[in-house]
Design an enzyme around this catalytic site. Sequence first.
Site, PDB file in Angstrom:
ATOM      1  N   CYS A 126      -1.708   5.322 -14.041  1.00 44.96           N
ATOM      2  CA  CYS A 126      -0.549   5.297 -12.684  1.00 44.96           C
ATOM      3  C   CYS A 126      -0.504   7.508 -13.476  1.00 44.96           C
ATOM      4  O   CYS A 126       0.296   7.942 -12.499  1.00 44.96           O
ATOM      5  CB  CYS A 126       0.579   4.088 -12.867  1.00 44.96           C
ATOM      6  SG  CYS A 126       0.275   3.065 -12.062  1.00 44.96           S
ATOM      7  N   HIS A 176       6.280   9.162  -9.716  1.00 42.51           N
ATOM      8  CA  HIS A 176       4.927   8.086  -9.372  1.00 42.51           C
ATOM      9  C   HIS A 176       5.815   6.956  -8.555  1.00 42.51           C
ATOM     10  O   HIS A 176       7.004   6.550  -8.564  1.00 42.51           O
ATOM     11  CB  HIS A 176       4.697   8.070 -10.829  1.00 42.51           C
ATOM     12  CG  HIS A 176       3.976   6.201 -10.963  1.00 42.51           C
ATOM     13  ND1 HIS A 176       2.821   6.438  -9.508  1.00 42.51           N
ATOM     14  CD2 HIS A 176       3.214   4.890 -11.589  1.00 42.51           C
ATOM     15  CE1 HIS A 176       2.703   5.338  -9.629  1.00 42.51           C
ATOM     16  NE2 HIS A 176       3.166   3.902 -10.079  1.00 42.51           N
ATOM     17  N   ASN A 214       2.032   0.814  -4.620  1.00 41.71           N
ATOM     18  CA  ASN A 214       2.598   1.252  -5.488  1.00 41.71           C
ATOM     19  C   ASN A 214       0.845   2.033  -5.549  1.00 41.71           C
ATOM     20  O   ASN A 214       0.011   0.597  -5.707  1.00 41.71           O
ATOM     21  CB  ASN A 214       2.413   0.624  -7.139  1.00 41.71           C
ATOM     22  CG  ASN A 214       2.341   1.434  -7.861  1.00 41.71           C
ATOM     23  OD1 ASN A 214       1.289   2.332  -8.969  1.00 41.71           O
ATOM     24  ND2 ASN A 214       2.829   0.745  -9.334  1.00 41.71           N
TER      25      ASN A 214
HETATM   26  C1  LIG Z   1       7.532  -7.114 -10.372  1.00 48.77           C
HETATM   27  C2  LIG Z   1       8.924  -7.511 -10.856  1.00 48.77           C
HETATM   28  C3  LIG Z   1       9.302  -6.781  -9.498  1.00 48.77           C
HETATM   29  C4  LIG Z   1       9.874  -8.516 -10.423  1.00 48.77           C
HETATM   30  O1  LIG Z   1      11.032  -8.290 -10.495  1.00 48.77           O
HETATM   31  P1  LIG Z   1      12.026  -9.502 -12.417  1.00 48.77           P
HETATM   32  O2  LIG Z   1      13.079  -9.598 -11.660  1.00 48.77           O
HETATM   33  O3  LIG Z   1      12.005  -8.953 -13.301  1.00 48.77           O
HETATM   34  O4  LIG Z   1      11.538 -10.637 -11.195  1.00 48.77           O
HETATM   35  P2  LIG Z   1      11.188 -11.837 -12.894  1.00 48.77           P
HETATM   36  O5  LIG Z   1       9.481 -12.012 -13.335  1.00 48.77           O
HETATM   37  O6  LIG Z   1      11.832 -11.663 -13.825  1.00 48.77           O
HETATM   38  O7  LIG Z   1      11.020 -12.696 -12.179  1.00 48.77           O
HETATM   39  C5  LIG Z   1      12.659 -13.397 -11.696  1.00 48.77           C
HETATM   40  C6  LIG Z   1      12.517 -14.498 -10.735  1.00 48.77           C
HETATM   41  O8  LIG Z   1      11.756 -13.972  -9.185  1.00 48.77           O
HETATM   42  C7  LIG Z   1      10.619 -15.075  -8.779  1.00 48.77           C
HETATM   43  N1  LIG Z   1       9.539 -14.396  -8.189  1.00 48.77           N
HETATM   44  C8  LIG Z   1       8.887 -13.200  -9.243  1.00 48.77           C
HETATM   45  N2  LIG Z   1       7.561 -13.226  -8.792  1.00 48.77           N
HETATM   46  C9  LIG Z   1       8.327 -13.523  -7.519  1.00 48.77           C
HETATM   47  C10 LIG Z   1       8.259 -13.529  -5.845  1.00 48.77           C
HETATM   48  N3  LIG Z   1       7.185 -12.405  -5.148  1.00 48.77           N
HETATM   49  N4  LIG Z   1       9.032 -13.570  -5.036  1.00 48.77           N
HETATM   50  C11 LIG Z   1       9.770 -14.552  -4.854  1.00 48.77           C
HETATM   51  N5  LIG Z   1      10.513 -14.409  -6.184  1.00 48.77           N
HETATM   52  C12 LIG Z   1       9.588 -14.090  -7.225  1.00 48.77           C
HETATM   53  C13 LIG Z   1      10.587 -15.504 -10.390  1.00 48.77           C
HETATM   54  O9  LIG Z   1       9.935 -16.943 -10.526  1.00 48.77           O
HETATM   55  C14 LIG Z   1      11.736 -16.523 -10.654  1.00 48.77           C
HETATM   56  O10 LIG Z   1      12.497 -17.001 -10.689  1.00 48.77           O
HETATM   57  P3  LIG Z   1      13.652 -17.944 -11.203  1.00 48.77           P
HETATM   58  O11 LIG Z   1      14.573 -16.589 -12.054  1.00 48.77           O
HETATM   59  O12 LIG Z   1      13.836 -19.199 -10.558  1.00 48.77           O
HETATM   60  O13 LIG Z   1      12.388 -18.300 -12.613  1.00 48.77           O
HETATM   61  C15 LIG Z   1       9.705  -6.533 -12.050  1.00 48.77           C
HETATM   62  O14 LIG Z   1       9.506  -7.006 -13.426  1.00 48.77           O
HETATM   63  C16 LIG Z   1       9.523  -4.500 -11.682  1.00 48.77           C
HETATM   64  O15 LIG Z   1       9.445  -4.333 -11.232  1.00 48.77           O
HETATM   65  N6  LIG Z   1       8.671  -4.577 -12.610  1.00 48.77           N
HETATM   66  C17 LIG Z   1       8.018  -3.146 -12.811  1.00 48.77           C
HETATM   67  C18 LIG Z   1       6.202  -3.003 -12.386  1.00 48.77           C
HETATM   68  C19 LIG Z   1       5.792  -1.901 -12.051  1.00 48.77           C
HETATM   69  O16 LIG Z   1       6.460  -0.896 -11.054  1.00 48.77           O
HETATM   70  N7  LIG Z   1       4.894  -2.143 -12.580  1.00 48.77           N
HETATM   71  C20 LIG Z   1       4.115  -0.350 -12.682  1.00 48.77           C
HETATM   72  C21 LIG Z   1       4.063   0.745 -12.950  1.00 48.77           C
HETATM   73  S1  LIG Z   1       3.015   1.625 -12.897  1.00 48.77           S
END
Ligand SMILES: CC(C)(COP(=O)(O)OP(=O)(O)OC[C@H]1O[C@@H](n2cnc3c(N)ncnc32)[C@H](O)[C@@H]1OP(=O)(O)O)[C@@H](O)C(=O)NCCC(=O)NCCS
Length: 345
Positions: free
Chosen positions: A127, A263, A294
Amino acid sequence: MSAGEARPEIRIAPGAAGSTLLSLGVYRPSRVVDNAEICTMIDSTDEWIQQRSGIRERRWAGPDESLLVMAEHASRQALGAAGLQGSDIDLVLLTTMTSFSTTPTAANLLQAAIGSQGGALEMNSACAGFPYALAVADQAVRGGSARHVLVVGVERMTDLLDLSDRGTMFLFGDGAGAVVVGPSDSPGIGPVAWGSWGEQAEALDVAPLLGDVVRGEATGDPVLRMKGQSVFRWAVTEMPRVGQQALDAAGVKGEQLAAFVPHQANTRIIDAMVKAMALPPEVVVADDVRWTGNTSAASIPLAMEHVLRDGKAAPGDLALLVGFGGGLSHAAQVVALPAAYAPAP
Ligand SMILES: CC(C)(COP(=O)(O)OP(=O)(O)OC[C@H]1O[C@@H](n2cnc3c(N)ncnc32)[C@H](O)[C@@H]1OP(=O)(O)O)[C@@H](O)C(=O)NCCC(=O)NCCS
């Protein structure tokens, strides 16, 4: 050369005083995939996706929208906007993490498709690829090894997605963006702030890893894996410092920017960067991720096109670009927004 004879001096090419973004072109796939459609594939809701990522919809490429088709379309748009032909391009720099071809590279195929007689190089910094390639283009023009460089960021991220992985599949989209970089007496591309965090490589990778494949230890289709929270923490803590480094290197203050074009990973990451860098509200913040998802190496040129199309910033205005992601890697620089652009249909 005989013994005792003086070694002849190596002549070096005279370069340009500066380089600038002459033009911009993009390609957005025709298929729009909204959050309602995503929720037919994974257990999620529109509200959760928008709250966590800002994304409402993304574009997914169809079978006819290959990497090359998208890259060529964006390139022809950029060439047309600059009033140039493919034969004017001395170097094609194509950056992608989804070409899956070690040779020929997508850059070779693009060079032939547009009719350039120049060099072709594929670069992969996930990215962060676009600002990396822009830095190499700037240095090629200033170093005298090219007059016009075509820089293309293009991805089919959908080829890497596990559609059952609800931690990643809703985030990504496909597309392409291209710029022509050319000489300028007034520099339009500032010094690059780049770096790699290979010790955090496991936060975002594609399995099976190439090393495993080469050793015959793994086979199968490539799939993106991500530790979402690790990537999130890294981006919000380190990227504001990187953005500031690029501003300082260019001698530009945050309040002198017209636009911030990071980005397009996620609006929560972008908002945290704006806050940590204390960018004033007058600075337009690109949010193309809401409609495009993304798109990895394509996201910064696509976001520049969106800002220009909306009239929120004008060609030639100063913008800070910050690319970050897999590797982990980052690259950032201050640029003058492209002098000409072709809006997406
Ligand atoms: C991916 C992302 C949105 C996930 O959000 P998060 O708050 O970290 O989510 P988590 O993995 O901790 O999960 C939190 C809860 O949401 C749930 N969950 C995960 N994915 C889900 C989805 N698509 N829809 C609904 N719930 C979801 C999980 O099961 C968890 O539930 P629980 O609390 O009951 O166990 C976040 O981590 C993020 O933005 N990361 C950066 C990713 C990125 O931009 N990468 C590219 C960089 S180039």
